[in-house]
Design a protein around this motif. Structure first.
Motif, PDB file in Angstrom:
ATOM      1  N   ARG A 128       0.846  -1.197   0.000  1.00  0.00           N
ATOM      2  CA  ARG A 128       0.000   0.000   0.000  1.00  0.00           C
ATOM      3  C   ARG A 128       0.877   1.240   0.000  1.00  0.00           C
ATOM      4  NH1 ARG A 128      -2.983  -3.208  -1.186  1.00  0.00           N
ATOM      5  NH2 ARG A 128      -4.787  -4.052  -0.086  1.00  0.00           N
ATOM      6  N   TYR A 209     -14.037  -1.195   1.419  1.00  0.00           N
ATOM      7  CA  TYR A 209     -13.721  -2.542   1.899  1.00  0.00           C
ATOM      8  C   TYR A 209     -14.884  -3.110   2.712  1.00  0.00           C
ATOM      9  CZ  TYR A 209     -11.206  -6.258   4.383  1.00  0.00           C
ATOM     10  OH  TYR A 209     -10.816  -7.463   4.906  1.00  0.00           O
ATOM     11  N   ASN A 213     -18.078  -6.231   1.371  1.00  0.00           N
ATOM     12  CA  ASN A 213     -18.146  -7.498   2.094  1.00  0.00           C
ATOM     13  C   ASN A 213     -19.606  -7.975   2.211  1.00  0.00           C
ATOM     14  OD1 ASN A 213     -17.240  -9.622   3.815  1.00  0.00           O
ATOM     15  ND2 ASN A 213     -17.959  -8.426   5.567  1.00  0.00           N
ATOM     16  N   ARG A 217     -21.991 -14.118   4.839  1.00  0.00           N
ATOM     17  CA  ARG A 217     -21.157 -15.220   4.363  1.00  0.00           C
ATOM     18  C   ARG A 217     -19.775 -15.216   5.006  1.00  0.00           C
ATOM     19  NH1 ARG A 217     -21.593 -16.131  -2.081  1.00  0.00           N
ATOM     20  NH2 ARG A 217     -23.771 -16.749  -2.162  1.00  0.00           N
ATOM     21  N   GLU A 218     -19.720 -14.809   6.242  1.00  0.00           N
ATOM     22  CA  GLU A 218     -18.413 -14.653   6.883  1.00  0.00           C
ATOM     23  C   GLU A 218     -17.573 -15.932   6.847  1.00  0.00           C
ATOM     24  OE1 GLU A 218     -17.547 -13.886  11.371  1.00  0.00           O
ATOM     25  OE2 GLU A 218     -17.799 -11.981  10.323  1.00  0.00           O
ATOM     26  N   ARG A 219     -16.340 -15.801   6.399  1.00  0.00           N
ATOM     27  CA  ARG A 219     -15.400 -16.927   6.373  1.00  0.00           C
ATOM     28  C   ARG A 219     -14.019 -16.421   6.734  1.00  0.00           C
ATOM     29  NH1 ARG A 219     -16.668 -18.736   0.777  1.00  0.00           N
ATOM     30  NH2 ARG A 219     -18.730 -19.639   0.932  1.00  0.00           N
ATOM     31  N   LEU A 220     -13.835 -16.191   8.025  1.00  0.00           N
ATOM     32  CA  LEU A 220     -12.610 -15.528   8.465  1.00  0.00           C
ATOM     33  C   LEU A 220     -11.367 -16.374   8.232  1.00  0.00           C
ATOM     34  CD1 LEU A 220     -13.990 -13.871  11.693  1.00  0.00           C
ATOM     35  CD2 LEU A 220     -13.511 -12.809   9.489  1.00  0.00           C
ATOM     36  N   MET A 223     -10.257 -16.020   4.745  1.00  0.00           N
ATOM     37  CA  MET A 223      -9.629 -14.717   4.532  1.00  0.00           C
ATOM     38  C   MET A 223      -8.194 -14.727   5.032  1.00  0.00           C
ATOM     39  SD  MET A 223     -10.507 -10.986   6.175  1.00  0.00           S
ATOM     40  CE  MET A 223     -10.338 -11.550   7.845  1.00  0.00           C
ATOM     41  N   MET A 227      -4.770 -14.078   3.064  1.00  0.00           N
ATOM     42  CA  MET A 227      -4.097 -12.831   3.434  1.00  0.00           C
ATOM     43  C   MET A 227      -3.654 -12.952   4.892  1.00  0.00           C
ATOM     44  SD  MET A 227      -5.585  -9.024   2.793  1.00  0.00           S
ATOM     45  CE  MET A 227      -6.783  -8.953   4.132  1.00  0.00           C
TER      46      MET A 227
ATOM     47  N   SER B  44      -6.741  -7.430  -1.816  1.00  0.00           N
ATOM     48  CA  SER B  44      -7.142  -7.614  -0.428  1.00  0.00           C
ATOM     49  C   SER B  44      -8.159  -8.746  -0.392  1.00  0.00           C
ATOM     50  CB  SER B  44      -7.745  -6.325   0.137  1.00  0.00           C
ATOM     51  OG  SER B  44      -7.847  -6.417   1.548  1.00  0.00           O
ATOM     52  N   PHE B  45      -8.516  -9.154   0.817  1.00  0.00           N
ATOM     53  CA  PHE B  45      -9.571 -10.148   0.980  1.00  0.00           C
ATOM     54  C   PHE B  45     -10.523  -9.661   2.054  1.00  0.00           C
ATOM     55  CE2 PHE B  45      -6.307 -12.492  -1.152  1.00  0.00           C
ATOM     56  CZ  PHE B  45      -7.003 -13.365  -1.968  1.00  0.00           C
ATOM     57  N   THR B  46     -11.818  -9.783   1.772  1.00  0.00           N
ATOM     58  CA  THR B  46     -12.826  -9.332   2.727  1.00  0.00           C
ATOM     59  C   THR B  46     -13.168 -10.473   3.680  1.00  0.00           C
ATOM     60  OG1 THR B  46     -14.260  -9.649   0.814  1.00  0.00           O
ATOM     61  CG2 THR B  46     -13.913  -7.401   1.548  1.00  0.00           C
ATOM     62  N   PRO B  47     -13.807 -10.159   4.803  1.00  0.00           N
ATOM     63  CA  PRO B  47     -14.114 -11.201   5.787  1.00  0.00           C
ATOM     64  C   PRO B  47     -14.976 -12.335   5.242  1.00  0.00           C
ATOM     65  CG  PRO B  47     -14.328  -9.032   6.788  1.00  0.00           C
ATOM     66  CD  PRO B  47     -14.085  -8.809   5.326  1.00  0.00           C
ATOM     67  N   ASP B  48     -15.642 -12.138   4.097  1.00  0.00           N
ATOM     68  CA  ASP B  48     -16.387 -13.247   3.500  1.00  0.00           C
ATOM     69  C   ASP B  48     -15.477 -14.152   2.676  1.00  0.00           C
ATOM     70  OD1 ASP B  48     -15.873 -11.659   1.316  1.00  0.00           O
ATOM     71  OD2 ASP B  48     -17.941 -10.997   1.048  1.00  0.00           O
ATOM     72  N   GLY B  49     -14.171 -13.871   2.710  1.00  0.00           N
ATOM     73  CA  GLY B  49     -13.215 -14.741   2.042  1.00  0.00           C
ATOM     74  C   GLY B  49     -13.034 -14.444   0.561  1.00  0.00           C
ATOM     75  N   ARG B  50     -13.686 -13.373   0.078  1.00  0.00           N
ATOM     76  CA  ARG B  50     -13.549 -13.078  -1.349  1.00  0.00           C
ATOM     77  C   ARG B  50     -12.392 -12.118  -1.596  1.00  0.00           C
ATOM     78  NH1 ARG B  50     -18.980 -11.211  -3.956  1.00  0.00           N
ATOM     79  NH2 ARG B  50     -18.803  -9.597  -2.356  1.00  0.00           N
ATOM     80  N   ILE B  52     -10.492  -8.967  -3.334  1.00  0.00           N
ATOM     81  CA  ILE B  52     -10.731  -7.673  -3.978  1.00  0.00           C
ATOM     82  C   ILE B  52      -9.631  -7.463  -4.989  1.00  0.00           C
ATOM     83  CG2 ILE B  52     -10.855  -5.171  -3.738  1.00  0.00           C
ATOM     84  CD1 ILE B  52     -11.817  -5.455  -0.969  1.00  0.00           C
ATOM     85  N   PHE B 400     -14.508 -25.026   3.517  1.00  0.00           N
ATOM     86  CA  PHE B 400     -13.358 -24.210   3.145  1.00  0.00           C
ATOM     87  C   PHE B 400     -12.352 -24.002   4.264  1.00  0.00           C
ATOM     88  CE2 PHE B 400     -16.844 -22.293   0.538  1.00  0.00           C
ATOM     89  CZ  PHE B 400     -16.542 -23.041  -0.576  1.00  0.00           C
TER      90      PHE B 400
END
Ligand code: SF4
Lengths: 246, 414
Positions: A128, A209, A213, A217-220, A223, A227, B44-50, B52, B400
């Motif tokens: 960044r 950001y 989202n 469908r949260e999938r921490l 993520m 990342m 980047s990745f959002t908390p839904d796992g997708r 950006i 997942f």
């Protein structure tokens, strides 16, 4: 015998020449626990012999010099052993070995290089920039591998009009593009005066950001897999506060 | 600078569009900012796992159409916003400069009229390319029923365009998206495809959709079975030359008597992506994967299911099988197949070697021999073993959760 060297390419080649005939040789540039009765030697780079070794290896495999550069940039503690094993095999077979995908030494070297390359690719995305008052861009990074100068060509091709600094805060050095040339320089700490709009753009980015989202469908875990948390430190969208002074 | 509220409204109405890929373009920086990155890049990745990759946003969410499944439809009561082309251009430039994004994915509701909406989209990309000298990635949505000249001109500036096919059949479209028709979506795709071909053959200067076209359909809002969806997908690849077909499992954002109350399972969406991967990379045809009126099994990935129906073809010897056969072994993907092909030129591979090379054997071992040795189960035990071992099976909790599955979740890679 354990061969200590300083991690540089020249010293690696010098040590390689010494260690190659030694069946029990261990090559290392880090600290190493010594076993009882183990002998050690500190190898200093010998430019003439290094050149000779490099030329010879390059004759055997024209690509391997570039690969050594990647291997020695690795942050993996055993990188010297991996590089030594790989180069030993090239020397022993008298030619390229990179396609011998079931050989332990080749597997280890490929995985090691792959990690370095993958991190470069990741930083093309995860780096960044922030904009300073004078218009130059500044990006702090803290990569696992020693890659900050390898990131420059990508950003230079994209942003040729913007001078930028990619600061490896862990290794205390920076890759600098001044609008015409690129160079590496030691850099301890940087005081950045941010441009008037920088904070507003960071805020818009955070807004984006969070808006894009899908909370249901949260999938921490997923993520974090893509990342890893160690990369979050310099991502505005993952950082509650702000950077620099404005 | 665009306001935070506007950004939020225009992003939230765009976020259910699943495509975000920035791959396929090698556009050069011609004296400005940005270039293409053929492999694509996640920022980047959002908390839904997708991931950006692109700034995914609508120019306007103020729609005259009334697609029942869409929260921007004309009779829904949501806050409306419309951005100016300048607001979008500025946002792209300043986000791109900071390396937040790889480019822009711009779409729009049918604001005022199809032509007006398309005109505004065109204006925005043209401005970005010419005034702002932006050469980064642009994916532009096409507006159905817009003037074809507007669409064709937009293709000169975008890297990729997409008209969303929305639903897998004409009947469902008529029912749920009454202002659209199969024709209004397929025709512009076909025209663009033809133009692109001519552009390429005549070696004209400039660009015309270097990254091609994609489309997307909603799965689970209407009753079409997977067999029908995959045949449509296959014909979109074969006859229309599409680069990618995306599936978006239905999420109820509005209540409507014609629509299911519950979201469609993400597992189904994932199985479709896996099947799509088989079509695109492993030489399967839709007919081999699932029959016309059937659905993909949920408890097994489609390659496993195919292999179980074709047990007479297995096991194959890893040291001899040609590439196209290796690719059909459950659990062996393109990377593993490549590694095997290379390594076996130097040595005869056994199971130990495969393990060392990180070829995943959990499923594969039932379908291969290595140096003549077989390590799998056979007969009736096999199916149970495979479905119990499927990483996606069982609970949503484990959904997942491991690395292999996580990678495959992005793409359907098998
Ligand atoms: S055209 Fe249909 S899908 Fe598109 S924004 Fe309008 S209502 Fe939604």
């Amino acid at each position: 015998m354990i061969y200590f060297y300083d991690g540089s390419k020249e010293a690696f080649y010098t040590a390689f020449l010494l260690a190659y005939p030694d069946e029990e040789a261990v090559l290392t540039s880090g600290s190493k626990q010594l076993g009882i009765g183990q002998k050690t030697v500190f190898v200093r780079a010998d430019p003439a012999r290094a050149k000779q070794a490099e030329r010879r290896l390059e004759e055997l495999d024209p690509e391997c010099v570039k690969e050594l550069d990647l291997l020695l940039r690795s942050g993996q503690p055993n990188r010297d052993t991996v590089a030594f094993g790989y180069f030993k095999l090239i020397a022993a077979r008298g030619g390229p070995v990179r396609r011998m995908l079931a050989e332990d030494a080749v597997i280890a070297a490929r995985e090691c290089m792959q990690r370095v390359r993958f991190e470069i690719h990741r930083f093309h995305g995860f780096l960044r920039f922030m904009e300073s008052a004078c218009g130059a861009l500044y990006a702090p990074v803290s990569p696992d591998n020693d890659i900050c100068d390898l990131l420059v060509p990508h950003f230079r091709a994209r942003l040729p009009q913007y001078p930028f600094v990619i600061h490896d805060v862990k290794r205390r050095k920076a890759a600098v593009y001044d609008g015409a040339n690129t160079f590496l320089a030691p850099l301890d700490r940087a005081e950045i005066v941010l441009s008037a709009d920088e904070k507003a753009w960071q805020d818009l980015w955070k807004k984006y950001y969070h808006s894009v989202n899908i909370p249901s469908r949260e999938r921490l875990r997923q993520m974090r897999g893509y990342m890893p948390v160690r990369y979050w430190k310099f991502l505005p969208e993952k950082f509650p506060g702000d950077f620099g002074t404005s | 600078m665009i306001s935070e509220e506007k950004l939020q409204i225009l992003t939230e109405s765009a976020k259910y569009d699943v495509s975000c890929s920035s791959s396929g373009s090698k556009r050069k920086n011609e004296g400005g900012m940005g270039n293409g990155y053929a492999a694509g890049c996640c920022h980047s990745f959002t908390p839904d796992g997708r991931c950006i990759s692109l700034l995914k946003i609508l120019l306007s969410n103020d729609c005259i159409f009334n697609c029942r499944y869409c929260m921007s439809r004309s009779d829904s009561d949501v806050p409306r916003a419309t951005a100016s082309p300048e607001e979008i251009c500025e946002l792209v430039i300043d986000f791109y400069k900071r390396n937040y994004i790889e480019g822009l994915f711009l779409s729009s509701a049918v604001h005022r009229s199809p032509d007006h909406a398309m005109e505004q989209l065109l204006l925005t990309v043209k401005k970005l390319r010419t005034e702002y000298q932006f050469h980064g990635y642009i994916h532009l949505k096409g507006i159905p029923r817009a003037d074809e000249r507007l669409v064709r001109e937009a293709a000169l500036y975008a890297d990729r365009m997409s008209f969303n096919i929305e639903l897998p059949s004409e009947q469902s479209l008529r029912l749920l998206a009454p202002q659209k028709s199969r024709e209004s979506l397929l025709l512009p795709m076909k025209r663009l495809q033809k133009e692109r071909e001519i552009f390429r053959l005549e070696k004209r200067k400039g660009h015309f959709l270097p990254a091609g076209q994609t489309t997307q359909m909603i799965v689970g809002a209407s009753p079409e079975p997977d067999g029908q969806i995959l045949r449509l997908t296959q014909s979109l690849y074969r006859a229309n030359g599409l680069k990618r077909v995306y599936f978006s499992s239905y999420v109820p954002v509005v209540h409507d008597s014609l629509l299911p109350e519950k979201p469609a399972g993400e597992l189904r969406e994932h199985r479709l992506y896996q099947a799509d991967w088989l079509l695109r990379f492993y030489g399967f045809s839709a007919e081999e994967i699932v029959d016309d009126h059937g659905n993909l099994p949920l408890e097994l990935d489609p390659k496993c299911a195919w292999a179980l129906r074709n047990l007479h073809l297995f096991p194959v010897e890893i040291n001899r099988a040609p590439l196209e056969v290796l690719l059909r072994v459950p659990g062996i993907g393109a990377k593993s197949a490549y590694k095997i092909m290379e390594a076996r030129r130097y040595t005869r591979l056994n199971f130990e070697d495969l393990k060392k090379m990180r070829v995943v054997l959990k499923r594969a071992r039932h379908f291969i021999t290595a140096d003549g040795k077989f390590c799998g189960a056979s007969g009736s035990a096999l199916r149970g073993l495979l479905s119990a071992g499927d990483p996606l099976n069982a609970t949503q909790l484990s959904f997942f959760s491991d690395r292999e599955t996580a990678r495959s979740a992005l793409t359907g890679e098998l």
